[in-house]
Design a protein around this motif. Structure first.
Motif, short mmCIF file in Angstrom:
data_model
loop_
_atom_site.label_atom_id
_atom_site.label_comp_id
_atom_site.label_asym_id
_atom_site.label_seq_id
_atom_site.Cartn_x
_atom_site.Cartn_y
_atom_site.Cartn_z
N ASN A 72 -6.19 6.09 6.58
CA ASN A 72 -5.02 5.87 5.72
C ASN A 72 -4.65 4.39 5.69
O ASN A 72 -4.22 3.86 4.65
CB ASN A 72 -3.85 6.71 6.24
CG ASN A 72 -2.62 6.57 5.37
OD1 ASN A 72 -2.73 6.46 4.15
ND2 ASN A 72 -1.45 6.58 5.99
N MET A 73 -4.83 3.71 6.79
CA MET A 73 -4.56 2.28 6.86
C MET A 73 -5.47 1.51 5.90
O MET A 73 -5.03 0.60 5.19
CB MET A 73 -4.76 1.81 8.30
CG MET A 73 -4.65 0.32 8.52
SD MET A 73 -4.97 -0.07 10.26
CE MET A 73 -4.88 -1.85 10.18
N LEU A 74 -6.73 1.89 5.85
CA LEU A 74 -7.66 1.23 4.94
C LEU A 74 -7.33 1.56 3.49
O LEU A 74 -7.47 0.69 2.61
CB LEU A 74 -9.10 1.66 5.26
CG LEU A 74 -9.65 1.26 6.63
CD1 LEU A 74 -11.07 1.77 6.80
CD2 LEU A 74 -9.60 -0.24 6.81
N CYS A 75 -6.92 2.79 3.23
CA CYS A 75 -6.56 3.17 1.86
C CYS A 75 -5.36 2.37 1.36
O CYS A 75 -5.26 2.11 0.15
CB CYS A 75 -6.27 4.67 1.79
SG CYS A 75 -7.71 5.72 2.06
N ARG A 76 -4.48 1.97 2.24
CA ARG A 76 -3.31 1.17 1.86
C ARG A 76 -3.63 -0.32 1.82
O ARG A 76 -2.75 -1.14 1.69
CB ARG A 76 -2.16 1.44 2.82
CG ARG A 76 -1.66 2.88 2.79
CD ARG A 76 -0.39 3.03 3.58
NE ARG A 76 0.68 2.18 3.07
CZ ARG A 76 1.91 2.12 3.59
NH1 ARG A 76 2.20 2.88 4.64
NH2 ARG A 76 2.81 1.32 3.10
#
Length: 837
Positions: free
Chosen positions: A353-357
């Protein structure tokens, strides 16, 4: 308290800036600061100076941005233009040098200034304090007090107190505090806060509280400093009381105060009410959405098992950054082996999720994620994370490389671990140690020793953890000479004083069959811990000294040493090898009822082996079923060995068939079932089992025996004639067996009735037992008084076991053979296992 720095000369002894040209080899100022020796080539006069405001602006820019080249160039321009700055510009230039950490140039400029004021002295003292030069700061402070044209102010005392606190020089700090009291400046909150901070950094909590209570003026900084002092001292309970006192006194709680107290409470145990009270306080003051406070609160919950609360706090923070994500992932990493894999995978989803943001991960992100990956068995996920490490440019970080080495080692991908090691440009000792540990963990102990030799050539000094890993490698290889060499190296390097190395030394000598050396190592450890006692108990156990093991365990309890699961495991091994069923069950019940330990698979296997040792095979089977472990292959293997030794063929066949179902692709299961069918006379079933094994492409693992003679290791493979020492060993063994046959009655030699026919030894029978050839080579190579030590990767056959008993009696020699479960000490026709192996 840290030692005081050596005092430097007083300000009067420092050299001023020279006013005449100096030789380049004796440069006093940097090149940019040296005055021009004449006008530029082709110019008739100097270039005009800049406006004073422009000079001041350039100095301020250099100071704010810590741009030392800009400060030097501006200073050089001023000198070449022949501009003589006033006190204001000189102070600005001095501040620029100080902010850029160039205290040498700052001092030279200071000594060359015709006029100085209190700002000049304060700037220089603050520079020395920032650089950690407390003696120079105190010297400048004395110079300021001696300067009759300057009156020191509160900023002067604050800078000097900061220098004393940074150097932990409480004596000079107390003198400075007294001078501030005499001058009347100690009553101000600014100086009082500096006094509190100085005493706090020196660890003098009583003086901190006294200075706080006597302060005429207090502000929020005063309260925060008092709070931080108690946190630094490791007194979070008192810090919570100070926070309550702050609130009742009407002091506004800010992010700094709440952040520090939350961090302190993360170290508290059994303080759930305090944590919830602080959480409510954070919400009331409106700081629950603050990034700093939120990350600290998440860390507080995660460290104390409140993962659900940490996740809720994480979801409430609107402006999530990399620090917030790192805190959350680190919370999952701290949980260890307790949670189920699904919960641990949540950390991977948070990272995704961190990478998606589009939040760029840091090296701390990968460090925590890799720690989580070390707890889950997902190699594909590991490789993807490794690719991300390379993508974001963190492959050169030695800590991340170290985590990758351990990660690949865990799943037996030691080649990948080695590649990660070689791609690390800065190979620290902990990366070398991790690589050596990876080789040992994956049964490449010979490569571990070779790697240690490479380490010695690089000049990197090993530490106690490195030596411990090398000793473990020597224990696996069972090479006495290598063990003695690494022991000598540990003594010369002083690592033998460490308990860790002493424990590994016990294990090393236990692995080579030298029980006396293991006992001496145990007695020489300066500070024994639980593992030291447990290792020695286990050493007695595997060498067939069960009574000594139980006595040592009793002494361990009498000495008040903490007992853990491993200590009980060592005792149960001793009981199972000796068949001490009463002592075994007494200690097992004590482990469960008195110490409240949950028995793991190894403890249960020891009890099954103990019941099988005394012939209670049916009870052993019931013991397995009582724990609901009918699908555990290790326990059924233990039961099968007992069935074969005690001749329970029916139960043995049922156990072997069950193992065939549990391990359909394990060759040893087919071999054992084949032997059981042959012993029971069920030839057709035995042939069918061999056919199934052949159809599935499985082959029996080769039995390998090895021994160290005259500084070299000799290997003997069962049924292999390619060994260089095979012919000589075979000839020697043939002679030995003929002598044994001549001395012993024919009836007692039915062990080798296939091999002995009409006084002739069959070579085909001997070829199947490499340990016999290794023993024969040792008997012909070693001195008559030296015991023969042989290691084997498989359990000995009954024929080899009985033959070695006869050889030990005929040759009057001690023969020691190590198999995967224990040591067999053959002496005078008997074995330490008493027939149960």
């Amino acid at each position: 308290m840290l030692p005081q720095r050596q005092r430097s000369p007083e300000p009067d002894h420092l050299l001023p800036i020279p006013t005449h040209p100096v030789h380049p080899n004796h440069t006093t100022l940097p090149t940019q600061l040296r005055p021009a020796e004449g006008p530029p080539h082709g110019a008739g006069h100097r270039f005009p100076p800049l406006e004073p405001s422009l000079y001041a602006d350039l100095f301020r820019r250099a100071s704010r941005g810590r741009l030392l080249p800009l400060a030097r160039l501006t200073h050089s321009h001023m000198i070449r233009a022949g501009y003589r700055p006033g006190l204001f510009l000189s102070n600005n230039l001095l501040a620029a040098y100080v902010r850029c950490d160039d205290t040498r140039s700052a001092r030279l400029l200071f000594d060359g200034m015709p006029r100085r004021d209190v700002v000049t002295w304060n700037t220089l003292i603050a520079g020395y304090a920032t650089q950690g030069s407390a003696s120079l700061a105190l010297g400048a402070f004395r110079g300021a007090r001696w300067d009759g044209s300057v009156a020191v102010d509160r900023f002067t005392y604050a800078a000097v107190l900061a220098a004393c606190g940074g150097a932990r020089d409480w004596r000079s700090g107390r003198v400075t505090h007294g001078l501030a009291v005499v001058s009347g400046l100690a009553r101000t909150a600014f100086v009082a806060n500096s006094v509190i901070d100085m005493y706090a950094k020196c660890g003098m909590i009583d003086e901190v509280r006294l200075a706080f209570d006597r302060a005429d003026e207090r502000d929020e900084v005063s309260w925060n400093l008092l709070l931080s002092a108690y946190v630094r001292m490791g007194w979070p309970e008192v810090a919570v009381s100070v926070l309550v006192w702050m609130h009742r006194s009407g002091v506004k709680l800010d992010a700094f105060a709440l952040g520090r107290i939350l961090k302190a409470c993360s170290e508290l145990e059994d303080s759930e009410d305090v944590r919830r009270m602080l959480h409510g306080c954070v919400i009331k003051v409106g700081l629950d959405l603050d990034v700093f406070v939120g990350s600290t609160m998440m860390d507080m919950y995660a460290k104390n098992g409140g993962l659900e609360e940490a996740i809720k706090v994480f979801g409430c923070i609107p402006c999530q950054n990399v620090v917030i994500y790192n805190t959350m992932i680190a919370g999952f990493a701290r949980l260890g082996n307790d949670p189920c894999p699904e919960i641990r995978m949540e950390a991977i989803r948070i990272y995704s999720n961190m990478l998606c943001r589009r939040i760029r991960p840091s090296k701390f992100t990968f460090k925590s994620v890799l720690e989580v990956c070390n707890l889950i068995n997902e190699p594909r996920c590991w490789r993807q994370l490794h690719a991300h490490v390379i993508l974001f440019g963190f492959e050169d970080d030695e800590f991340i490389a170290n985590a990758l080495i351990n990660l690949y080692s865990k799943v037996c991908l030691v080649d990948d671990s080695l590649r990660c090691f070689h791609r690390t440009p800065k190979q620290e000792i902990f990366t070398w140690t991790s690589m050596i540990r990876a080789f040992v963990h994956n049964e490449h102990s010979d490569k571990a020793l070779h790697f240690f030799r490479e380490l010695r050539y690089t000049g990197v000094e090993p530490d106690q953890f490195t030596i411990s890993c090398v000793m473990n490698a020597c224990a696996d290889l069972s090479m006495p000479i290598a063990c003695e060499q690494i022991h000598c190296y540990a003594v010369k390097s002083g690592f033998d004083r460490f308990t860790l190395c002493g424990n590994s030394q016990i294990e090393m000598y236990r692995g080579t069959g030298d029980l006396k050396a293991a006992k001496k190592s145990f007695e020489r450890i300066p500070s024994l811990d639980t593992f030291s006692w447990s290792q020695m108990i286990l050493s007695y156990a595997v060498h067939g000294h069960g009574r000594e093991a139980l006595l040592l365990f009793k002494k361990m309890r009498d000495c008040g040493v903490m007992i853990n699961e491993f200590a009980f495991l060592a005792v149960l091994v001793a009981c199972s090898h000796e068949g001490l069923i009463d002592e075994g069950f007494r200690n097992y019940d004590s482990m469960v009822s008195h110490y409240s330990f949950v028995p793991d698979m190894k403890h249960i296997a020891c009890m099954v082996d103990l019941l099988g040792h005394v012939g209670k095979v049916a009870d052993a089977e019931d013991f397995i079923k009582s724990y609901g472990l009918e699908n555990n292959a290790v326990l059924w293997h233990t039961l099968l060995r007992a069935c074969r030794i005690h001749g329970d063929k029916d139960r043995g066949i049922k156990t072997g068939e069950k193992l065939m179902m549990l391990e359909p692709f394990t060759a040893s299961s087919y071999v054992m079932l084949y032997n059981l069918y042959m012993d029971a006379g069920k030839i057709s079933l035995a042939m069918r089992t061999r056919g199934q094994m052949r159809e599935r492409g499985m082959t029996k693992e080769s039995g390998i025996s090895w021994a160290e003679f005259r500084g070299s290791v000799h290997h003997f493979v069962d049924g292999d004639n390619s060994c260089s020492q095979k012919d000589a060993s075979f000839t020697r063994l043939e002679e030995l067996l003929v002598r044994v046959k001549q001395k012993t009655e024919q009836g007692s030699m039915n062990v080798w009735e296939v091999g002995f026919k009409s006084g002739k030894v069959s070579e085909n029978a001997i070829d199947k037992h490499g340990e016999l050839l290794a023993v024969a080579l040792g008997l012909s190579t070693l001195p008559n008084t030296a015991p023969v030590k042989v290691m084997k990767n498989q359990k000995m056959s009954w024929e080899s076991h009985e033959t070695l008993k006869l050889l030990s009696e005929r040759e009057n020699r001690e023969i020691i053979v190590r198999d995967p479960t224990r040591f067999h000490h053959f002496s005078q026709g008997s074995c330490s296992c008493l027939g149960y192996w």
